[in-house]
Design an enzyme around this catalytic site. Structure first.
Site, short mmCIF file in Angstrom:
data_model
loop_
_atom_site.label_atom_id
_atom_site.label_comp_id
_atom_site.label_asym_id
_atom_site.label_seq_id
_atom_site.Cartn_x
_atom_site.Cartn_y
_atom_site.Cartn_z
N SER A 213 0.75 -1.28 0.05
CA SER A 213 -0.06 0.22 0.00
C SER A 213 0.84 1.41 0.03
O SER A 213 2.03 1.39 0.70
CB SER A 213 -0.78 -0.20 1.45
OG SER A 213 -1.46 1.36 1.22
N HIS A 218 1.80 4.73 4.94
CA HIS A 218 2.47 3.46 4.95
C HIS A 218 4.01 3.82 4.51
O HIS A 218 4.27 5.24 4.55
CB HIS A 218 2.24 2.63 3.62
CG HIS A 218 0.79 2.11 4.20
ND1 HIS A 218 0.58 0.84 4.40
CD2 HIS A 218 -0.28 2.50 4.42
CE1 HIS A 218 -0.74 0.54 4.97
NE2 HIS A 218 -1.29 1.68 4.71
N ASN A 286 -11.23 -1.85 -13.50
CA ASN A 286 -9.98 -0.93 -13.70
C ASN A 286 -9.44 -0.57 -12.39
O ASN A 286 -10.06 0.34 -11.83
CB ASN A 286 -10.69 0.00 -14.59
CG ASN A 286 -9.64 1.16 -14.71
OD1 ASN A 286 -8.29 1.15 -14.26
ND2 ASN A 286 -9.62 2.24 -15.31
C1 LIG Z 1 -2.50 -4.87 6.34
C2 LIG Z 1 -3.12 -3.90 5.28
N1 LIG Z 1 -3.39 -4.37 4.27
C3 LIG Z 1 -4.15 -3.61 3.44
C4 LIG Z 1 -4.40 -2.26 3.56
C5 LIG Z 1 -5.09 -1.47 2.47
O1 LIG Z 1 -4.30 -0.38 1.90
P1 LIG Z 1 -4.89 0.75 1.43
O2 LIG Z 1 -5.27 1.84 2.20
O3 LIG Z 1 -3.92 1.38 0.18
O4 LIG Z 1 -6.19 0.30 0.51
C6 LIG Z 1 -3.80 -1.78 4.89
C7 LIG Z 1 -4.28 -0.35 4.95
O5 LIG Z 1 -3.63 0.20 5.92
C8 LIG Z 1 -3.21 -2.67 5.63
O6 LIG Z 1 -2.72 -2.00 6.89
#
Ligand SMILES: Cc1ncc(COP(=O)(O)O)c(C=O)c1O
Length: 435
Positions: A213, A218, A286
């Site tokens: 992510s 992040h 998409n």
């Molecule tokens: C372990 C984990 N997986 C997936 C995600 C999802 O990422 P995104 O917010 O970019 O959709 C997160 C988001 O913080 C996460 O902590």
């Protein structure tokens, strides 16, 4: 680059210096966020550069990011997506592709995962008509173990999908080995662990697929964004097709006929020579990112090692300074790992003379940001009440996480001064409530 553009980018860098908050830290007044984007003048210039070129869709920067990112991690393929959740959706969905023939996952097949985590690690399992099988985690590492996974393997088990919790790697080598023995796919949700290592190997390279992510909390950010990684060229092709509307053609946007068969194929019951650009071999989406995101990602990527080092240093400073404080369970790195920490998890003892709620409120009142360990036990949320899932063993520790855990930040914008204030505030809270 034209002189005018160079001057605009130069101005952009100067503007950055004008607007960044260089104010000094005031304890109890300055917010200490648990996470956030760390963006410098180069990042701002990269974004403006992409904007000046009007690179508003996926294009050359996206492809450059994908190859630079894959090279950095030492994996064959990376596909940029619009979020980490989309990356997880693509990773799980790719395992249902007819291109995998007999190996494909079918409705009611089971995927082993943990109950204590982020929802979109698990949601794609349900969205694909598959059944999550929840196992518990250990307290301290907040990861599950190969033993718990092995006990959960049943006749319909086809895959394992696990996140490295808070940047702390699970025993990825052993779990990959277990997956291989039982002919299961392994998906590593590496969204919170970019830069972590287990047994000297970077996380995100153990699984058949891994996801990242780039949301601001992040390790690297593009604002919104994500990535699917895979060493497997068949899976890479499936992920790309699912990401790009389900199309069969693999020409990059703006390209045509790289296969030299654009008007020569006969697929499905379509007329012979139907334009390959408009032939669909998957029921796709998409979920592409854009070049604006990729341009920022490329600039951020050059700082990954630095970000990782600071996250480790901040985590260590907290860990050493908080050691021995009563009533708090402090986090532990998985043996043989070098985590690139996402945050610092604290679990309040059930017998403590205070609750998590008391402690979180005390910290928040003093401008120290806290977060729950995401969903805690997912099965306790309204969204999952009517979903089909299996639980193997009990979810005692997942419930402890739900009721007694929270985390504070280690992200690279935090200074030693801020961390020392966090430590002093935690000590003040605990010592004020007796032993
Ligand atoms: C372990 C984990 N997986 C997936 C995600 C999802 O990422 P995104 O917010 O970019 O959709 C997160 C988001 O913080 C996460 O902590």
């Amino acid at each position: 680059m034209s002189d005018r553009k160079a001057a605009l980018l130069d101005e952009t860098r100067k503007y950055h210096q004008d607007v960044v908050d260089g104010g000094s830290f005031v304890p109890g007044v300055t917010e200490i966020w648990p996470s956030g984007a760390v963006l410098d003048a180069d990042d701002r210039a990269a974004l403006v550069d992409a904007a000046l070129d009007m690179r508003i869709a996926a294009g050359v920067s996206s492809r450059r990011f994908e190859s630079a990112f894959a090279r950095k991690l030492g994996i064959r393929k990376a596909h940029l997506t619009n979020s980490g959740s989309s990356a997880n959706l693509l990773a799980v969905t790719s395992l249902t592709s007819p291109m995998l023939e007999d190996a494909r996952l079918r409705p009611d097949d089971e995927v082993i995962t943990v109950a204590a985590g982020f929802p979109t690690t698990v949601n794609p399992v349900l969205q694909n008509g598959l059944v999550p099988v929840f196992v518990d985690v250990d307290l301290g590492t907040y990861n599950t173990t190969p033993e718990r996974i092995e006990r959960a393997i049943g006749p319909r088990t086809r895959a394992i999908a696990l996140a490295h919790t808070m940047g702390n790697p699970y025993q990825a080598a052993e779990i990959a080995e277990l997956a291989a023995q039982h002919e299961l796919f392994l998906i590593e949700d590496n969204c919170d662990a970019l830069g972590s290592e287990y047994r000297g190997q970077v996380t995100g390279t153990f699984g058949d697929l891994a996801t990242v992510s780039f949301y601001p909390a992040h390790h690297l950010t593009m604002g919104e964004g994500g990535c699917v990684l895979t060493p497997n060229l068949v899976l890479a092709r499936i992920v790309e097709s699912l990401r790009d509307w389900g199309r069969d053609c693999w020409c990059a946007p703006g390209e045509s006929d790289t296969c030299l068969k654009r008007f020569k194929l006969q697929l499905g019951t379509l007329p012979a020579g139907y334009d390959h650009k408009y032939v669909y071999s998957h029921v796709g989406y998409n979920l592409k990112g854009t070049d604006m995101q990729a341009a920022l990602g490329l600039s951020q990527l050059s700082k990954l090692d630095y970000f990782t080092a600071v996250r480790r240093r901040n985590w260590r400073r907290l860990r050493e300074s908080l050691d021995g404080i009563p009533h708090l369970l402090l986090p532990e790195a998985t043996p043989n790992s070098e985590p690139s920490w996402f945050g610092f998890v604290i679990t309040v003892d059930a017998e403590a003379p205070f609750s998590r709620r008391d402690m979180v409120r005390f910290l928040e009142d003093r401008k120290i940001g806290t977060r729950q360990l995401f969903a805690g036990n997912l099965t306790r949320h309204p969204a999952y009440e009517s979903q089909r899932y299996r639980v193997v063993g009990d979810l005692t520790n997942s419930d402890v996480v739900t009721e007694q855990s929270f985390w504070i930040g280690v992200y690279p914008a935090l200074t030693d001064e801020m961390i020392d204030y966090v430590v002093a505030t935690i000590r003040e809270f605990v010592s004020g409530r007796g032993r």
